[in-house]
Design a protein around this motif. Structure first.
Motif, PDB file in Angstrom:
ATOM      1  N   LYS A   1      47.848  38.944  58.347  1.00 49.61           N
ATOM      2  CA  LYS A   1      46.569  39.598  58.633  1.00 49.61           C
ATOM      3  C   LYS A   1      45.427  38.624  58.396  1.00 49.61           C
ATOM      4  CE  LYS A   1      48.197  44.140  57.249  1.00 49.61           C
ATOM      5  NZ  LYS A   1      48.104  45.206  56.254  1.00 49.61           N
ATOM      6  N   LYS A   2      44.427  38.694  59.235  1.00 54.21           N
ATOM      7  CA  LYS A   2      43.224  37.863  59.066  1.00 54.21           C
ATOM      8  C   LYS A   2      42.399  38.436  57.922  1.00 54.21           C
ATOM      9  CE  LYS A   2      43.349  35.328  62.975  1.00 54.21           C
ATOM     10  NZ  LYS A   2      43.318  33.920  63.081  1.00 54.21           N
ATOM     11  N   ARG A   3      42.017  37.566  56.994  1.00 56.27           N
ATOM     12  CA  ARG A   3      41.197  37.994  55.862  1.00 56.27           C
ATOM     13  C   ARG A   3      40.063  37.004  55.654  1.00 56.27           C
ATOM     14  NH1 ARG A   3      46.360  39.265  53.950  1.00 56.27           N
ATOM     15  NH2 ARG A   3      46.586  41.385  53.221  1.00 56.27           N
ATOM     16  N   ASP A   4      38.965  37.526  55.204  1.00 57.72           N
ATOM     17  CA  ASP A   4      37.852  36.681  54.801  1.00 57.72           C
ATOM     18  C   ASP A   4      38.286  35.940  53.541  1.00 57.72           C
ATOM     19  OD1 ASP A   4      35.296  36.189  53.136  1.00 57.72           O
ATOM     20  OD2 ASP A   4      34.532  36.689  55.143  1.00 57.72           O
ATOM     21  N   PRO A   5      38.004  34.638  53.429  1.00 55.52           N
ATOM     22  CA  PRO A   5      38.424  33.887  52.230  1.00 55.52           C
ATOM     23  C   PRO A   5      37.927  34.478  50.910  1.00 55.52           C
ATOM     24  CG  PRO A   5      37.635  32.394  53.928  1.00 55.52           C
ATOM     25  CD  PRO A   5      37.353  33.791  54.417  1.00 55.52           C
ATOM     26  N   SER A   6      36.837  35.202  50.938  1.00 54.34           N
ATOM     27  CA  SER A   6      36.313  35.800  49.703  1.00 54.34           C
ATOM     28  C   SER A   6      37.257  36.881  49.165  1.00 54.34           C
ATOM     29  CB  SER A   6      34.921  36.376  49.934  1.00 54.34           C
ATOM     30  OG  SER A   6      34.975  37.468  50.834  1.00 54.34           O
ATOM     31  N   VAL A   7      38.098  37.461  50.027  1.00 56.13           N
ATOM     32  CA  VAL A   7      39.042  38.483  49.580  1.00 56.13           C
ATOM     33  C   VAL A   7      40.010  37.888  48.559  1.00 56.13           C
ATOM     34  CG1 VAL A   7      40.942  39.992  50.308  1.00 56.13           C
ATOM     35  CG2 VAL A   7      38.861  39.854  51.687  1.00 56.13           C
ATOM     36  N   HIS A   8      40.462  36.670  48.821  1.00 58.85           N
ATOM     37  CA  HIS A   8      41.378  35.979  47.899  1.00 58.85           C
ATOM     38  C   HIS A   8      40.753  35.867  46.516  1.00 58.85           C
ATOM     39  CE1 HIS A   8      42.951  32.338  45.917  1.00 58.85           C
ATOM     40  NE2 HIS A   8      44.114  32.751  46.382  1.00 58.85           N
ATOM     41  N   ASP A   9      39.512  35.423  46.461  1.00 53.54           N
ATOM     42  CA  ASP A   9      38.827  35.248  45.177  1.00 53.54           C
ATOM     43  C   ASP A   9      38.621  36.584  44.464  1.00 53.54           C
ATOM     44  OD1 ASP A   9      38.699  32.521  45.716  1.00 53.54           O
ATOM     45  OD2 ASP A   9      36.698  32.660  46.608  1.00 53.54           O
ATOM     46  N   GLU A  10      38.309  37.626  45.222  1.00 49.60           N
ATOM     47  CA  GLU A  10      38.100  38.945  44.631  1.00 49.60           C
ATOM     48  C   GLU A  10      39.402  39.490  44.042  1.00 49.60           C
ATOM     49  OE1 GLU A  10      36.372  41.496  47.597  1.00 49.60           O
ATOM     50  OE2 GLU A  10      34.672  40.152  47.895  1.00 49.60           O
ATOM     51  N   VAL A  11      40.497  39.333  44.785  1.00 52.20           N
ATOM     52  CA  VAL A  11      41.789  39.820  44.308  1.00 52.20           C
ATOM     53  C   VAL A  11      42.205  39.053  43.055  1.00 52.20           C
ATOM     54  CG1 VAL A  11      44.248  39.999  44.871  1.00 52.20           C
ATOM     55  CG2 VAL A  11      42.535  40.657  46.562  1.00 52.20           C
ATOM     56  N   LEU A  12      42.048  37.736  43.078  1.00 48.69           N
ATOM     57  CA  LEU A  12      42.404  36.900  41.931  1.00 48.69           C
ATOM     58  C   LEU A  12      41.597  37.300  40.695  1.00 48.69           C
ATOM     59  CD1 LEU A  12      44.122  34.509  40.966  1.00 48.69           C
ATOM     60  CD2 LEU A  12      42.262  33.002  41.685  1.00 48.69           C
ATOM     61  N   ALA A  13      40.289  37.467  40.854  1.00 51.79           N
ATOM     62  CA  ALA A  13      39.436  37.873  39.731  1.00 51.79           C
ATOM     63  C   ALA A  13      39.852  39.245  39.198  1.00 51.79           C
ATOM     64  CB  ALA A  13      37.973  37.891  40.167  1.00 51.79           C
ATOM     65  N   ASP A  14      40.189  40.158  40.103  1.00 52.08           N
ATOM     66  CA  ASP A  14      40.597  41.503  39.697  1.00 52.08           C
ATOM     67  C   ASP A  14      41.918  41.476  38.929  1.00 52.08           C
ATOM     68  OD1 ASP A  14      40.044  44.392  39.827  1.00 52.08           O
ATOM     69  OD2 ASP A  14      41.894  44.450  41.007  1.00 52.08           O
ATOM     70  N   ILE A  15      42.847  40.644  39.358  1.00 52.67           N
ATOM     71  CA  ILE A  15      44.134  40.516  38.663  1.00 52.67           C
ATOM     72  C   ILE A  15      43.918  40.090  37.223  1.00 52.67           C
ATOM     73  CG2 ILE A  15      46.245  39.117  38.528  1.00 52.67           C
ATOM     74  CD1 ILE A  15      46.270  39.201  41.631  1.00 52.67           C
ATOM     75  N   PHE A  16      43.074  39.076  37.019  1.00 55.36           N
ATOM     76  CA  PHE A  16      42.833  38.596  35.654  1.00 55.36           C
ATOM     77  C   PHE A  16      42.014  39.595  34.841  1.00 55.36           C
ATOM     78  CE2 PHE A  16      44.686  34.735  37.047  1.00 55.36           C
ATOM     79  CZ  PHE A  16      45.189  34.172  35.888  1.00 55.36           C
TER      80      PHE A  16
END
Length: 95
Positions: free
Chosen positions: A56-71
């Motif tokens: 799926k196409k995702r905005d690169p900011s989604v990766h950072d948001e998910v990573l921050a949420d995980i931590f």
């Protein structure tokens, strides 16, 4: 329109059953250096692989948001790593 007090019947088709994300196997797959804790880099690489896998196409900011949420939700002691205990591999998440 559905009238009040009507009985609805849903037909559901199951396509696949996969192991949940909180398995020991998943933890070991993410833990590339086998130090029994997950670093931000290890989880970031895992997310990139998973995002690429689903195509799926995702905005690169989604990766950072998910990573921050995980931590935010899992690094309970704030040391910058997620241990096996924090990852919750010792408790079962059955259906």
């Amino acid at each position: 329109k559905i009238p009040p007090n009507a009985t609805l019947i849903f037909e559901i088709e199951l396509y696949a059953v996969n192991k949940g994300p909180r398995s020991v196997e998943a933890f070991n797959q993410i833990d590339k250096d086998s130090d029994k804790k997950l670093s931000e880099l290890e989880i970031s690489q895992y997310l990139k692989e998973e995002f690429a896998r689903d195509g799926k196409k995702r905005d690169p900011s989604v990766h950072d948001e998910v990573l921050a949420d995980i931590f935010k939700k899992n690094d309970h002691d704030g040391d910058g790593f997620i241990s096996a205990k924090e990852y919750n591999v010792y408790q079962h998440d059955e259906l």
